[in-house]
Design a protein around this motif. Structure first.
Motif, PDB file in Angstrom:
ATOM      1  N   ILE A  82       5.607  12.262  -6.324  1.00  0.00           N
ATOM      2  CA  ILE A  82       5.703  10.805  -6.482  1.00  0.00           C
ATOM      3  C   ILE A  82       4.564  10.299  -7.361  1.00  0.00           C
ATOM      4  O   ILE A  82       4.771   9.454  -8.247  1.00  0.00           O
ATOM      5  N   GLY A  83       3.377  10.825  -7.133  1.00  0.00           N
ATOM      6  CA  GLY A  83       2.233  10.412  -7.930  1.00  0.00           C
ATOM      7  C   GLY A  83       2.381  10.756  -9.396  1.00  0.00           C
ATOM      8  O   GLY A  83       1.988   9.979 -10.280  1.00  0.00           O
ATOM      9  N   SER A  84       2.977  11.920  -9.675  1.00  0.00           N
ATOM     10  CA  SER A  84       3.153  12.331 -11.078  1.00  0.00           C
ATOM     11  C   SER A  84       4.202  11.485 -11.788  1.00  0.00           C
ATOM     12  O   SER A  84       4.177  11.336 -13.011  1.00  0.00           O
ATOM     13  N   LYS A 131      10.098   0.048  -1.972  1.00  0.00           N
ATOM     14  CA  LYS A 131      10.342  -1.333  -2.386  1.00  0.00           C
ATOM     15  C   LYS A 131       9.788  -1.600  -3.787  1.00  0.00           C
ATOM     16  O   LYS A 131      10.396  -2.311  -4.598  1.00  0.00           O
ATOM     17  N   LYS A 132       8.641  -0.995  -4.074  1.00  0.00           N
ATOM     18  CA  LYS A 132       7.964  -1.274  -5.343  1.00  0.00           C
ATOM     19  C   LYS A 132       8.530  -0.468  -6.493  1.00  0.00           C
ATOM     20  O   LYS A 132       8.535  -0.945  -7.654  1.00  0.00           O
ATOM     21  N   ALA A 133       9.025   0.739  -6.253  1.00  0.00           N
ATOM     22  CA  ALA A 133       9.441   1.650  -7.324  1.00  0.00           C
ATOM     23  C   ALA A 133      10.482   1.045  -8.272  1.00  0.00           C
ATOM     24  O   ALA A 133      10.312   1.108  -9.499  1.00  0.00           O
ATOM     25  N   PRO A 134      11.579   0.457  -7.764  1.00  0.00           N
ATOM     26  CA  PRO A 134      12.571  -0.126  -8.695  1.00  0.00           C
ATOM     27  C   PRO A 134      11.971  -1.245  -9.548  1.00  0.00           C
ATOM     28  O   PRO A 134      12.297  -1.369 -10.732  1.00  0.00           O
ATOM     29  N   THR A 160       0.164   1.002 -11.166  1.00  0.00           N
ATOM     30  CA  THR A 160      -1.148   1.149 -10.531  1.00  0.00           C
ATOM     31  C   THR A 160      -1.072   0.968  -9.017  1.00  0.00           C
ATOM     32  O   THR A 160      -1.787   1.642  -8.269  1.00  0.00           O
ATOM     33  N   GLU A 161      -0.205   0.072  -8.560  1.00  0.00           N
ATOM     34  CA  GLU A 161      -0.086  -0.151  -7.113  1.00  0.00           C
ATOM     35  C   GLU A 161       0.485   1.082  -6.421  1.00  0.00           C
ATOM     36  O   GLU A 161       0.000   1.502  -5.361  1.00  0.00           O
ATOM     37  N   ILE A 162       1.509   1.675  -7.030  1.00  0.00           N
ATOM     38  CA  ILE A 162       2.091   2.899  -6.450  1.00  0.00           C
ATOM     39  C   ILE A 162       1.067   4.029  -6.474  1.00  0.00           C
ATOM     40  O   ILE A 162       0.945   4.802  -5.519  1.00  0.00           O
ATOM     41  N   THR A 163       0.324   4.132  -7.563  1.00  0.00           N
ATOM     42  CA  THR A 163      -0.700   5.168  -7.669  1.00  0.00           C
ATOM     43  C   THR A 163      -1.726   5.041  -6.551  1.00  0.00           C
ATOM     44  O   THR A 163      -2.154   6.039  -5.960  1.00  0.00           O
ATOM     45  N   GLN A 164      -2.124   3.821  -6.243  1.00  0.00           N
ATOM     46  CA  GLN A 164      -3.093   3.600  -5.172  1.00  0.00           C
ATOM     47  C   GLN A 164      -2.495   3.965  -3.809  1.00  0.00           C
ATOM     48  O   GLN A 164      -3.166   4.558  -2.960  1.00  0.00           O
ATOM     49  N   ILE A 165      -1.230   3.638  -3.619  1.00  0.00           N
ATOM     50  CA  ILE A 165      -0.568   3.992  -2.358  1.00  0.00           C
ATOM     51  C   ILE A 165      -0.505   5.513  -2.206  1.00  0.00           C
ATOM     52  O   ILE A 165      -0.703   6.050  -1.113  1.00  0.00           O
ATOM     53  N   VAL A 166      -0.238   6.193  -3.318  1.00  0.00           N
ATOM     54  CA  VAL A 166      -0.188   7.661  -3.291  1.00  0.00           C
ATOM     55  C   VAL A 166      -1.541   8.230  -2.874  1.00  0.00           C
ATOM     56  O   VAL A 166      -1.617   9.180  -2.079  1.00  0.00           O
ATOM     57  N   VAL A 167      -2.623   7.667  -3.401  1.00  0.00           N
ATOM     58  CA  VAL A 167      -3.964   8.113  -3.027  1.00  0.00           C
ATOM     59  C   VAL A 167      -4.185   7.936  -1.523  1.00  0.00           C
ATOM     60  O   VAL A 167      -4.704   8.836  -0.835  1.00  0.00           O
ATOM     61  N   ASP A 168      -3.765   6.793  -0.996  1.00  0.00           N
ATOM     62  CA  ASP A 168      -3.902   6.535   0.441  1.00  0.00           C
ATOM     63  C   ASP A 168      -3.014   7.468   1.264  1.00  0.00           C
ATOM     64  O   ASP A 168      -3.420   7.927   2.348  1.00  0.00           O
ATOM     65  N   LEU A 169      -1.817   7.748   0.757  1.00  0.00           N
ATOM     66  CA  LEU A 169      -0.925   8.681   1.442  1.00  0.00           C
ATOM     67  C   LEU A 169      -1.555  10.070   1.558  1.00  0.00           C
ATOM     68  O   LEU A 169      -1.521  10.705   2.623  1.00  0.00           O
ATOM     69  N   ALA A 202       9.998  -3.186 -14.796  1.00  0.00           N
ATOM     70  CA  ALA A 202       8.891  -3.730 -15.581  1.00  0.00           C
ATOM     71  C   ALA A 202       8.548  -2.808 -16.739  1.00  0.00           C
ATOM     72  O   ALA A 202       8.283  -3.266 -17.874  1.00  0.00           O
ATOM     73  N   TYR A 203       8.556  -1.495 -16.471  1.00  0.00           N
ATOM     74  CA  TYR A 203       8.238  -0.544 -17.530  1.00  0.00           C
ATOM     75  C   TYR A 203       9.323  -0.566 -18.613  1.00  0.00           C
ATOM     76  O   TYR A 203       9.024  -0.456 -19.804  1.00  0.00           O
ATOM     77  N   LYS A 204      10.586  -0.714 -18.209  1.00  0.00           N
ATOM     78  CA  LYS A 204      11.692  -0.761 -19.173  1.00  0.00           C
ATOM     79  C   LYS A 204      11.528  -1.943 -20.122  1.00  0.00           C
ATOM     80  O   LYS A 204      11.728  -1.815 -21.351  1.00  0.00           O
ATOM     81  N   GLU A 205      11.131  -3.098 -19.599  1.00  0.00           N
ATOM     82  CA  GLU A 205      10.932  -4.272 -20.440  1.00  0.00           C
ATOM     83  C   GLU A 205       9.771  -4.075 -21.407  1.00  0.00           C
ATOM     84  O   GLU A 205       9.859  -4.419 -22.600  1.00  0.00           O
ATOM     85  N   LYS A 206       8.687  -3.503 -20.880  1.00  0.00           N
ATOM     86  CA  LYS A 206       7.540  -3.251 -21.756  1.00  0.00           C
ATOM     87  C   LYS A 206       7.904  -2.235 -22.835  1.00  0.00           C
ATOM     88  O   LYS A 206       7.493  -2.353 -23.990  1.00  0.00           O
TER      89      LYS A 206
END
Length: 297
Positions: free
Chosen positions: A266-268, A178-181, A273-282, A186-190
């Motif tokens: 996925i982590g790479s 859900k978060k990835a797209p 930051t939210e996805i990165t944290q989820i990856v750590v928990d995964l 957001a990254y594209k705009e930045k």
């Protein structure tokens, strides 16, 4: 059925004035390593005991301890060494003749010489061995059934725990999907804003076509759809394997490695930051599963 490689079983059986106590202990191991410790008089039955266990245990380090007690004199053997007695008699006769002695050589005299008559424990005859074998394997089967029951009970607990963790991983994966797209957008705009600001500072106009191409390349590299699909497939495969009756430990261990590989990818690719944290928990949940899988047969 999921079975743990860790367990303990004890069996005791008495018959024909013979008693056996058998203990079986098992721990996790890459292969099927069975060690059998039998009393010396039963060493000929070691291979039969090992084959009995191999029919029910496919993986683990298993130690079998057998204690035997004869409840009487059923295995006491008395032997007469005729050759040694002949030698003693020859020497005594020579002494008697040489010195003209009148003493008679008696049975009691001969029997007192060392090793002429000896006693010891041993199994004499096919009937005695058949009795021993019957009593031994009653005790072995009792210990084995107790061991298997314990391994199955612990395996059931391991299965339940792993299924819970698979549900947690599936939930986390859904959050990433859900978060990835949103993160890519957001990254594209930045990225667009940063490039625009930099080009304006040097008085260069934006090449929209080139900018769109760079954004498309980034979007492709940051896409984790394939990894999430494979991770979901691994989760389903693991659930199916947990329902199969055969030895499954090695299959589960392989799937855990593949799950970890997808999460690392996925982590790479993550730029959020939210996805990165989820990856750590995964990765933490997958590691917990890996530790559990190490104990499964």
């Amino acid at each position: 059925m999921v079975k743990s490689m860790t367990g303990y079983g004890r069996g005791e059986y008495s018959k024909y004035n013979r008693k056996f106590v058998v203990e079986i202990k098992s721990v996790n191991h890459r292969y099927n390593d069975i060690s059998v410790k039998l009393p010396r008089i039963l060493s000929g039955l070691e291979d039969a005991v090992r084959k009995t266990l191999q029919a029910h245990i496919s993986r683990g380090k298993t130690d079998v301890f057998v204690n035997y007690e004869a409840l009487g004199d059923v295995d006491v053997n008395i032997s007469f060494n005729a050759e040694l007695a002949d030698s003693y008699m020859a020497v005594l006769s020579a002494i008697k003749e040489r010195y003209s002695l009148d003493d008679k050589i008696s049975i009691s005299s001969i029997s007192r010489f060392p090793d002429v008559i000896s006693t010891g424990k041993g199994v004499d005859g096919e009937e005695a061995m058949a009795e021993l074998r019957e009593v031994l394997f009653e005790a072995v089967n009792g210990a084995l059934n107790s061991l298997i029951s314990m391994r199955e009970n612990e395996g059931t607990a391991l299965k339940s725990d792993i299924l819970d963790k698979l549900s947690i991983i599936a939930h986390m994966s859904g959050k990433i999907a859900k978060k990835a797209p949103e993160a890519v957008e957001a990254y594209k705009e930045k990225f667009r804003e940063r490039i625009s600001d930099n080009l304006k500072n040097i008085g260069v106009e934006i090449d929209e076509a080139r900018l769109l191409m760079e954004i498309a390349i980034f979007s492709d590299r940051a896409c984790v759809d394939e990894e999430l699909t494979r991770l979901s497939s691994h989760l389903e495969q693991m659930r199916q394997i947990l329902e199969t009756p055969e030895s499954i430990g090695r299959k589960l261990d392989f799937l855990v490695q593949e799950m970890n590989r997808e999460v690392n990818t996925i982590g790479s690719k993550a730029h959020d930051t939210e996805i990165t944290q989820i990856v750590v928990d995964l990765k933490a949940e997958i590691e917990k599963i890996r530790e559990q899988v190490q104990n499964i047969e």
